[in-house]
Motif scaffolding. Structure first.
Motif, PDB file in Angstrom:
ATOM      1  N   ASN A  51       0.906  -1.168   0.176  1.00  0.00           N
ATOM      2  CA  ASN A  51       0.098   0.069  -0.009  1.00  0.00           C
ATOM      3  C   ASN A  51       0.915   1.433   0.010  1.00  0.00           C
ATOM      4  OD1 ASN A  51      -0.357  -1.543   2.824  1.00  0.00           O
ATOM      5  ND2 ASN A  51      -0.776   0.653   3.459  1.00  0.00           N
ATOM      6  N   ASP A  52       0.772   2.042   0.852  1.00  0.00           N
ATOM      7  CA  ASP A  52       1.281   3.489   0.757  1.00  0.00           C
ATOM      8  C   ASP A  52       2.784   3.511   0.359  1.00  0.00           C
ATOM      9  OD1 ASP A  52      -1.062   3.483   2.235  1.00  0.00           O
ATOM     10  OD2 ASP A  52       0.026   4.370   4.051  1.00  0.00           O
ATOM     11  N   GLN A  87       4.700   0.275   2.118  1.00  0.00           N
ATOM     12  CA  GLN A  87       3.957  -0.642   3.232  1.00  0.00           C
ATOM     13  C   GLN A  87       3.670  -2.028   2.215  1.00  0.00           C
ATOM     14  OE1 GLN A  87       1.989   0.223   6.460  1.00  0.00           O
ATOM     15  NE2 GLN A  87       4.289   0.669   6.118  1.00  0.00           N
ATOM     16  N   LYS A 124       2.048  -5.271   8.474  1.00  0.00           N
ATOM     17  CA  LYS A 124       2.887  -4.377   7.424  1.00  0.00           C
ATOM     18  C   LYS A 124       4.506  -4.525   8.019  1.00  0.00           C
ATOM     19  CE  LYS A 124      -0.652  -3.740   5.147  1.00  0.00           C
ATOM     20  NZ  LYS A 124      -1.541  -2.722   5.641  1.00  0.00           N
ATOM     21  N   TRP A 174       4.076   0.620  10.404  1.00  0.00           N
ATOM     22  CA  TRP A 174       3.303   1.464   9.621  1.00  0.00           C
ATOM     23  C   TRP A 174       3.970   2.517   8.909  1.00  0.00           C
ATOM     24  CZ3 TRP A 174      -2.714   1.616  11.258  1.00  0.00           C
ATOM     25  CH2 TRP A 174      -3.113   0.287  11.417  1.00  0.00           C
ATOM     26  N   SER A 175       2.875   3.530   8.257  1.00  0.00           N
ATOM     27  CA  SER A 175       3.669   4.430   7.253  1.00  0.00           C
ATOM     28  C   SER A 175       4.682   5.743   8.048  1.00  0.00           C
ATOM     29  CB  SER A 175       2.701   5.173   6.520  1.00  0.00           C
ATOM     30  OG  SER A 175       2.304   4.109   5.513  1.00  0.00           O
ATOM     31  N   ARG A 220      -1.114   8.911  13.638  1.00  0.00           N
ATOM     32  CA  ARG A 220       0.036   8.247  12.786  1.00  0.00           C
ATOM     33  C   ARG A 220       0.660   8.838  11.658  1.00  0.00           C
ATOM     34  NH1 ARG A 220      -4.763   4.673  12.346  1.00  0.00           N
ATOM     35  NH2 ARG A 220      -5.648   4.775  10.192  1.00  0.00           N
ATOM     36  N   ASP A 221       1.504   8.177  11.012  1.00  0.00           N
ATOM     37  CA  ASP A 221       2.257   8.639   9.498  1.00  0.00           C
ATOM     38  C   ASP A 221       2.856   9.711   9.862  1.00  0.00           C
ATOM     39  OD1 ASP A 221       0.639   6.464   8.832  1.00  0.00           O
ATOM     40  OD2 ASP A 221      -0.946   7.516   7.956  1.00  0.00           O
ATOM     41  N   GLU A 230      -4.894  10.707   7.548  1.00  0.00           N
ATOM     42  CA  GLU A 230      -3.711   9.910   7.263  1.00  0.00           C
ATOM     43  C   GLU A 230      -2.800  10.393   6.372  1.00  0.00           C
ATOM     44  OE1 GLU A 230      -5.218   5.252   7.624  1.00  0.00           O
ATOM     45  OE2 GLU A 230      -6.133   6.161   5.951  1.00  0.00           O
ATOM     46  N   CYS A 231      -1.362   9.921   6.586  1.00  0.00           N
ATOM     47  CA  CYS A 231      -0.204  10.228   5.756  1.00  0.00           C
ATOM     48  C   CYS A 231      -0.230  11.854   5.474  1.00  0.00           C
ATOM     49  CB  CYS A 231      -0.542   9.425   4.375  1.00  0.00           C
ATOM     50  SG  CYS A 231      -0.516   7.782   4.744  1.00  0.00           S
ATOM     51  N   TYR A 273      -4.543   6.854  -3.377  1.00  0.00           N
ATOM     52  CA  TYR A 273      -4.731   6.874  -1.886  1.00  0.00           C
ATOM     53  C   TYR A 273      -3.200   7.344  -1.421  1.00  0.00           C
ATOM     54  CZ  TYR A 273      -6.719   7.038   2.772  1.00  0.00           C
ATOM     55  OH  TYR A 273      -7.157   7.380   4.059  1.00  0.00           O
ATOM     56  N   ALA A 274      -3.143   7.925  -0.081  1.00  0.00           N
ATOM     57  CA  ALA A 274      -1.883   8.059   0.517  1.00  0.00           C
ATOM     58  C   ALA A 274      -0.689   8.353   0.022  1.00  0.00           C
ATOM     59  CB  ALA A 274      -1.803   6.552   1.206  1.00  0.00           C
ATOM     60  N   TRP A 303      -0.515   5.872  -3.919  1.00  0.00           N
ATOM     61  CA  TRP A 303      -0.657   4.361  -3.871  1.00  0.00           C
ATOM     62  C   TRP A 303      -1.813   4.152  -4.866  1.00  0.00           C
ATOM     63  CZ3 TRP A 303      -4.030   2.038   0.664  1.00  0.00           C
ATOM     64  CH2 TRP A 303      -4.553   0.694   0.273  1.00  0.00           C
TER      65      TRP A 303
HETATM   66  C1  FRU Z   1      -3.053   4.767   4.852  1.00  0.00           C
HETATM   67  C2  FRU Z   1      -2.732   3.834   6.193  1.00  0.00           C
HETATM   68  C3  FRU Z   1      -1.684   4.576   6.941  1.00  0.00           C
HETATM   69  C4  FRU Z   1      -1.130   3.324   7.744  1.00  0.00           C
HETATM   70  C5  FRU Z   1      -1.028   2.431   6.770  1.00  0.00           C
HETATM   71  C6  FRU Z   1      -1.070   1.093   7.373  1.00  0.00           C
HETATM   72  O1  FRU Z   1      -3.345   3.861   3.755  1.00  0.00           O
HETATM   73  O2  FRU Z   1      -3.592   3.431   6.766  1.00  0.00           O
HETATM   74  O3  FRU Z   1      -2.527   5.394   7.789  1.00  0.00           O
HETATM   75  O4  FRU Z   1       0.136   3.977   8.380  1.00  0.00           O
HETATM   76  O5  FRU Z   1      -1.763   2.592   5.747  1.00  0.00           O
HETATM   77  O6  FRU Z   1      -0.611   0.283   6.342  1.00  0.00           O
END
Ligand code: FRU
Length: 524
Positions: free
Chosen positions: A95-96, A112, A123, A155-156, A221-222, A281-282, A331-332, A348
């Motif tokens: 993902n991200d 990720q 992750k 995570w991210s 987070r992030d 997020e992010c 996203y992200a 992503w």
């Molecule tokens: C965004 C997210 C982040 C998190 C990560 C986990 O897609 O939810 O907020 O750190 O993915 O994989």
């Protein structure tokens, strides 16, 4: 790391037992008892000579993940939907994009990764790098959960160089069995000079909830770190109302030491005005020209704000606002500043089906700029031109209600560039017609771009109705750029067979001043 601690304690205990036994008077029963104790002591000693178990766990976590990726790779590579010029993992779920950084002649990107399946799961951080943004290489997994330190997922986050010159990754650490909504910590890892191997900082957690002095931040987070006026700041996403909507916030922190292991909470940089934003997020926050750009992923389409940053009060005052990408599968995103000051973003690409040995990729690198009226512009990085093969091209094709057809290079990895003058037409319809039923269709009119799943505003510069369209088709990934201000990313069934570009104008005549298409090469 905690591993060496155990290694130090065990031999010390064993040696003391042996010493004590040597000193005491020994009766026959004692001798039997002592033999048992001696055996135990010897066992402890021997065990302590083996590689310590935490470190072994640690290495085997990496080995297991690497083996799982290797095992899935042939299946991913054989899948006709697997992209060739978008960054993916060799196999499995991603993902991200994480920690984009240009360092010592390489563009590094992390992402990720769930190494054990092509579906979502705990992750890790995958890693790729490139010398030129054109050809990329896969590198060993950079971060994995340190189970021996009570970590279940990494995570991210971001990658930066601290004030002592050490490469650092900041990321969100998730503990086993603890929900990310209510429990998260921000951890750091220190890298070697090539950013290839990372060890977790002994100062972890470098940011914990205690910093907020009782104020509860949900989905905290992030981390994203940036420097300004010789000070180092971090932004982190979250919300203040249990993710119910309307109180999504970007929090800001300031570093208190050169090693970036001590941080102070400076409050809420910006609260997202939309009642629909459930969380942030992010977040990314950076200077672009003389303005500041904030973007974030609110469990919905990625939003950006452009405005001013007051680094004394740590508050952001936005003036303009928009979406980064209007398609259903983006996203992200995360950005990298390159040495000449330009800033590049990757997002992503979401929404693939599992069951093919891979799942997820990143968009092409997009260069960011601002229009004079404060809209964020994204253009495919010019380096992508190096991936182009032999072109086909047409000039000044007049368009009307009858479909005109242009044969494309025989492949489903393509870039198509068009310059239209919409002139008096109401709209232009564009189709990439394939041998199977997987056609790609879109329309452009005075004020809108439309394709299935996407309805986006379109703007023109001045009163000319000139439209530049760039389309990247990479088997199952479609990215469309219109006049730089409208981007749309979409996952599609891969078109097959001989592809044709079909154009038609509605209402009145229009003109395709330039049509060019290139087969695209692999980035690996
Ligand atoms: C965004 C997210 C982040 C998190 C990560 C986990 O897609 O939810 O907020 O750190 O993915 O994989």
């Amino acid at each position: 790391m905690n591993g060496p601690r155990l290694c130090r304690i065990v031999p010390r205990a064993a040696r003391s037992i042996v010493l004590v036994l040597d000193l005491v008077h020994q009766s026959p029963q004692r001798i039997r008892m002592n033999s048992l104790i001696r055996f135990l002591a010897l066992f402890l000693l021997l065990a302590s000579c083996l590689p310590n178990s935490s470190a072994a766990d640690n290495n085997s976590a990496l080995a297991r993940a690497t083996t799982a990726i290797e095992a899935a790779t042939p299946r991913a590579e054989a899948d006709p939907a697997y992209p060739i010029f978008h960054i993916t993992a060799p196999a499995q779920w991603i993902n991200d994009p994480n920690g984009p950084i240009y360092y010592k002649g390489f563009y590094h990107l992390f992402y990720q990764l769930h190494p054990f399946s092509d579906d979502n799961g705990p992750k890790y951080w995958g890693h790729v790098r490139s010398r030129n943004l054109v050809k990329w290489e896969h590198l060993p997994i950079a971060l994995w959960p340190s189970t021996e330190l009570g970590e279940a997922e990494v995570w991210s986050g971001c990658c930066t160089i601290n004030c002592n010159g050490d490469p650092m990754i900041f990321y969100t650490s998730i503990a086993p069995g603890k929900p990310a909504k209510t429990h998260a910590e921000q951890w750091a890892a220190i890298g070697d000079k090539d950013l290839l191997t990372w060890h977790k900082s002994t100062a972890n957690p470098v940011l914990s909830e205690a910093l907020h002095e009782g104020k509860k931040i949900y989905e905290w987070r992030d981390p994203f770190v940036f420097q300004h006026k010789k000070r180092t700041f971090m932004v982190l996403g979250g919300n203040l109302n249990e993710t119910k909507g309307g109180q999504a916030v970007v929090n800001i922190y300031e570093a208190e030491n050169p090693a970036l292991t001590k941080w102070k909470y400076r409050g809420v940089l910006f609260q997202i005005p939309s009642p629909n934003a459930r969380t942030v997020e992010c977040p990314n926050f950076f200077q672009l020209g003389d303005r500041w750009v904030l973007f974030f992923s609110p469990y919905g389409k990625v939003e950006y704000y452009v405005g001013d940053f007051n680094s004394d009060t740590c508050r952001f005052h936005p003036q303009t606002h928009g979406l980064l990408d209007y398609g259903p599968n983006f996203y992200a995103p995360n950005t990298m500043q390159v040495p000449d000051g330009r800033r590049i973003v990757w997002g992503w690409v979401t929404g693939f089906k599992s069951g093919h040995g891979w799942n997820g990729c990143l968009t092409v690198p997009r260069e960011l700029s601002l229009t004079h009226d404060g809209q964020l512009q994204q253009n495919p990085a010019p380096q992508l031109k190096k991936l182009r093969g032999k072109p086909v091209q047409w000039r000044n094709a007049s368009l009307n209600a009858e479909t005109k057809s242009f044969p494309l290079p025989v492949t489903n990895t393509l870039e198509i560039d068009l310059d239209f003058d919409l002139a008096n037409a109401q709209s232009v319809a564009l189709k990439i017609a394939s041998g199977n039923s997987s056609n790609v269709e879109m329309t452009f009119d005075n004020s809108k771009f439309k394709m299935p799943g996407t309805d986006a505003p379109l703007s023109f510069v001045g009163n000319k109705r000139n439209l530049n369209v760039q389309i990247f088709l990479d088997r199952s990934v479609l990215e469309v750029f219109a006049n730089g201000v409208m981007c749309a990313t979409k996952v599609i069934p891969p078109p097959e067979g001989a592809l044709k570009l079909e154009l038609r104008a509605e209402g009145d005549q229009s003109k395709a001043k330039r049509i060019e298409a290139w087969p695209m090469k692999s980035i690996w």
